[in-house]
Design a protein around this motif. Structure first.
Motif, PDB file in Angstrom:
ATOM      1  N   UNK A 128      -9.756   0.589   6.847  1.00 42.33           N
ATOM      2  CA  UNK A 128      -9.828   1.745   6.257  1.00 42.33           C
ATOM      3  C   UNK A 128      -9.560   2.376   7.825  1.00 42.33           C
ATOM      4  N   UNK A 129      -8.476   3.564   7.990  1.00 41.39           N
ATOM      5  CA  UNK A 129      -8.204   4.606   9.203  1.00 41.39           C
ATOM      6  C   UNK A 129      -9.659   5.735   9.558  1.00 41.39           C
ATOM      7  N   UNK A 130     -10.545   5.489  11.044  1.00 45.03           N
ATOM      8  CA  UNK A 130     -11.108   5.895  11.167  1.00 45.03           C
ATOM      9  C   UNK A 130     -10.939   7.534  11.326  1.00 45.03           C
ATOM     10  N   UNK A 131      -9.977   8.375  11.383  1.00 44.77           N
ATOM     11  CA  UNK A 131      -9.313   9.843  11.472  1.00 44.77           C
ATOM     12  C   UNK A 131      -9.719  10.057  10.558  1.00 44.77           C
ATOM     13  N   UNK A 132      -9.178   9.234   9.240  1.00 43.32           N
ATOM     14  CA  UNK A 132      -9.127   9.649   7.270  1.00 43.32           C
ATOM     15  C   UNK A 132      -9.174   9.209   6.538  1.00 43.32           C
ATOM     16  N   UNK A 133      -9.197   7.858   6.827  1.00 40.76           N
ATOM     17  CA  UNK A 133      -9.900   7.389   5.787  1.00 40.76           C
ATOM     18  C   UNK A 133      -8.417   6.317   4.931  1.00 40.76           C
ATOM     19  N   UNK A 134      -7.487   6.338   5.382  1.00 41.87           N
ATOM     20  CA  UNK A 134      -6.685   5.676   4.492  1.00 41.87           C
ATOM     21  C   UNK A 134      -6.354   4.511   4.642  1.00 41.87           C
ATOM     22  N   UNK A 135      -6.646   3.724   3.845  1.00 45.25           N
ATOM     23  CA  UNK A 135      -6.864   2.733   3.969  1.00 45.25           C
ATOM     24  C   UNK A 135      -5.621   1.880   5.129  1.00 45.25           C
ATOM     25  N   UNK A 136      -6.123  -0.251   5.348  1.00 48.59           N
ATOM     26  CA  UNK A 136      -5.294  -0.620   6.203  1.00 48.59           C
ATOM     27  C   UNK A 136      -5.186  -2.386   5.635  1.00 48.59           C
TER      28      UNK A 136
ATOM     29  N   UNK B 135       0.895  -1.244   0.519  1.00 44.17           N
ATOM     30  CA  UNK B 135      -0.372   0.138   0.222  1.00 44.17           C
ATOM     31  C   UNK B 135       0.976   1.516  -0.165  1.00 44.17           C
ATOM     32  N   UNK B 136       0.612   1.981  -1.084  1.00 43.34           N
ATOM     33  CA  UNK B 136       0.876   3.250  -1.039  1.00 43.34           C
ATOM     34  C   UNK B 136       0.584   4.202   0.026  1.00 43.34           C
ATOM     35  N   UNK B 137       0.320   4.760   1.190  1.00 45.51           N
ATOM     36  CA  UNK B 137      -0.441   5.250   1.964  1.00 45.51           C
ATOM     37  C   UNK B 137      -0.777   7.279   1.665  1.00 45.51           C
ATOM     38  N   UNK B 138       0.617   7.317   0.829  1.00 49.29           N
ATOM     39  CA  UNK B 138       0.850   8.818   0.268  1.00 49.29           C
ATOM     40  C   UNK B 138      -0.683   9.036  -1.312  1.00 49.29           C
ATOM     41  N   UNK B 139      -0.410   8.201  -1.091  1.00 55.34           N
ATOM     42  CA  UNK B 139      -1.560   7.892  -2.597  1.00 55.34           C
ATOM     43  C   UNK B 139      -2.904   7.373  -2.050  1.00 55.34           C
ATOM     44  N   UNK B 140      -3.080   6.806  -1.148  1.00 57.71           N
ATOM     45  CA  UNK B 140      -4.877   6.733  -0.849  1.00 57.71           C
ATOM     46  C   UNK B 140      -5.645   7.817  -0.591  1.00 57.71           C
ATOM     47  N   UNK B 141      -7.181   8.016  -1.507  1.00 59.13           N
ATOM     48  CA  UNK B 141      -7.871   9.452  -1.342  1.00 59.13           C
ATOM     49  C   UNK B 141      -8.872   9.093  -0.383  1.00 59.13           C
ATOM     50  N   UNK B 142      -8.854   8.043   0.037  1.00 57.32           N
ATOM     51  CA  UNK B 142     -10.055   6.977   1.219  1.00 57.32           C
ATOM     52  C   UNK B 142     -10.957   6.775   0.481  1.00 57.32           C
ATOM     53  N   UNK B 143     -11.093   5.892  -0.307  1.00 60.18           N
ATOM     54  CA  UNK B 143     -12.775   5.682  -1.556  1.00 60.18           C
ATOM     55  C   UNK B 143     -13.038   4.771  -1.067  1.00 60.18           C
ATOM     56  N   UNK B 144     -12.636   3.893  -0.495  1.00 58.17           N
ATOM     57  CA  UNK B 144     -12.567   3.076   0.214  1.00 58.17           C
ATOM     58  C   UNK B 144     -13.506   1.703  -0.512  1.00 58.17           C
ATOM     59  N   UNK B 145     -12.793   1.531  -1.423  1.00 62.76           N
ATOM     60  CA  UNK B 145     -13.939   0.661  -2.936  1.00 62.76           C
ATOM     61  C   UNK B 145     -12.773  -0.694  -2.590  1.00 62.76           C
ATOM     62  N   UNK B 146     -11.663  -0.219  -1.999  1.00 60.45           N
ATOM     63  CA  UNK B 146     -10.692  -1.975  -1.834  1.00 60.45           C
ATOM     64  C   UNK B 146     -11.618  -2.462  -0.688  1.00 60.45           C
ATOM     65  N   UNK B 147     -12.318  -1.488   0.227  1.00 59.77           N
ATOM     66  CA  UNK B 147     -12.826  -2.308   1.893  1.00 59.77           C
ATOM     67  C   UNK B 147     -13.984  -3.202   1.004  1.00 59.77           C
ATOM     68  N   UNK B 148     -14.854  -2.578   0.045  1.00 57.88           N
ATOM     69  CA  UNK B 148     -16.441  -2.903  -0.171  1.00 57.88           C
ATOM     70  C   UNK B 148     -16.061  -4.307  -1.214  1.00 57.88           C
ATOM     71  N   UNK B 149     -14.895  -4.339  -1.745  1.00 53.58           N
ATOM     72  CA  UNK B 149     -14.348  -5.863  -2.409  1.00 53.58           C
ATOM     73  C   UNK B 149     -13.537  -6.812  -1.914  1.00 53.58           C
ATOM     74  N   UNK B 150     -12.979  -5.927  -1.010  1.00 53.06           N
ATOM     75  CA  UNK B 150     -11.767  -7.125  -0.036  1.00 53.06           C
ATOM     76  C   UNK B 150     -12.241  -7.069   1.293  1.00 53.06           C
TER      77      UNK B 150
END
Length: 64
Positions: free
Chosen positions: A26-34, A5-20
């Protein structure tokens, strides 16, 4: 398969979480992928690839 994961690129859209959700969260505070599992089982490879393909920021790397 190894996922990165490149956290600097992540925009917090959450599509990855929906798919897998077993691989990504996602982090609660900013939506960045975990990344929950950087080496998913073979049965999860398709979901991981789909998550990478739908990521609008191209923040998910798939390495074989």
């Amino acid at each position: 398969m190894h996922i990165t994961i490149d956290e600097d690129k992540c925009c917090g859209a959450g599509q990855c979480v929906l798919v897998a959700p077993e691989i990504f969260d996602q982090r609660d505070e900013d939506g960045v992928v975990v990344l929950l599992n950087d080496e998913p089982a073979s049965g999860q490879h398709g979901a991981a690839r789909e998550a990478a393909s739908v990521c609008p920021a191209a923040a998910i790397g798939i390495h074989m």
